[in-house]
Design a protein around this motif. Structure first.
Motif, PDB file in Angstrom:
ATOM      1  N   ALA A  29       0.834  -1.203   0.000  1.00  0.00           N
ATOM      2  CA  ALA A  29       0.000   0.000   0.000  1.00  0.00           C
ATOM      3  C   ALA A  29       0.870   1.255   0.000  1.00  0.00           C
ATOM      4  N   VAL A  49      -5.502  -0.330   5.956  1.00  0.00           N
ATOM      5  CA  VAL A  49      -5.012  -1.584   5.366  1.00  0.00           C
ATOM      6  C   VAL A  49      -4.740  -2.600   6.468  1.00  0.00           C
ATOM      7  N   LEU A  66      -5.646  -8.599  -1.519  1.00  0.00           N
ATOM      8  CA  LEU A  66      -5.576  -7.148  -1.352  1.00  0.00           C
ATOM      9  C   LEU A  66      -5.617  -6.461  -2.706  1.00  0.00           C
ATOM     10  N   ILE A  77      -9.255   0.840  -0.968  1.00  0.00           N
ATOM     11  CA  ILE A  77      -8.670  -0.382  -0.443  1.00  0.00           C
ATOM     12  C   ILE A  77      -9.754  -1.452  -0.468  1.00  0.00           C
TER      13      ILE A  77
END
Length: 177
Positions: A29, A49, A66, A77
């Protein structure tokens, strides 16, 4: 790295079914945020996250998946798992129950979608309300993990949230007034 226009960036990755996946998800991320030039608070995104991946590992089934999609002004996200159980906010206690409350407070919108291997999630900004949803999961909102990543998620779910650059600063100024 400065950008003259908003650039969209996306990362999709399955994560191992182990707690070390939280660190890996945060690393991925962080890389996505830098690459897309997100102008918002990176720490907020990384916390979200962490919470979503932790929830998938602790309360979901199978290995989490993810997806991070971002541009200079917003990031989305998505964390999916094969579990059928839908996450619910609960009364936070000394040691647990804070995760979805944190996600709700930091995001412009969040919700839960069924994992659909044939559905491609939309671009950042698609799939749910932005700027006003803070009450909890949104039923029936589209936006899932795409193609091969959700192949093992049929019957599972995707928990998503969107963060918007500058929203945390507006909320902080409003609460101080």
């Amino acid at each position: 790295m400065e950008r003259s226009e908003a650039e969209t960036y996306q990362v999709d990755t399955p994560l191992p079914e182990e707690m070390a996946s939280i660190t890996e998800a945060r690393r991925l991320a962080r890389e996505a945020l830098v690459t897309c030039g997100f102008q918002g608070r990176h720490e907020d995104v990384l916390l979200v996250v962490s919470e979503l991946v932790t929830n998938a590992l602790v309360h979901g089934d199978g290995s989490p998946v993810l997806r991070v999609r971002g541009s200079a002004d917003r990031v989305r996200i998505e964390v999916g798992d094969a579990g059928a159980g839908v996450p619910r906010t609960r009364e936070p206690g000394p040691a647990s129950g804070w995760g979805l409350h944190v996600v709700r407070l930091l995001s412009a919108g969040w919700g839960i979608s069924p994992a659909d291997p044939d559905h491609l999630g939309g671009p950042p900004g698609a799939g749910g309300p932005v700027g006003g949803h803070g009450g909890g999961p949104v039923e029936g909102v589209s936006g899932g993990l795409s193609g091969g990543l959700s192949g093992g998620l049929s019957g599972g779910k995707v928990v998503w949230c969107e963060l918007v650059a500058g929203l945390a600063d507006v909320r902080a100024r409003t609460s101080e007034a």
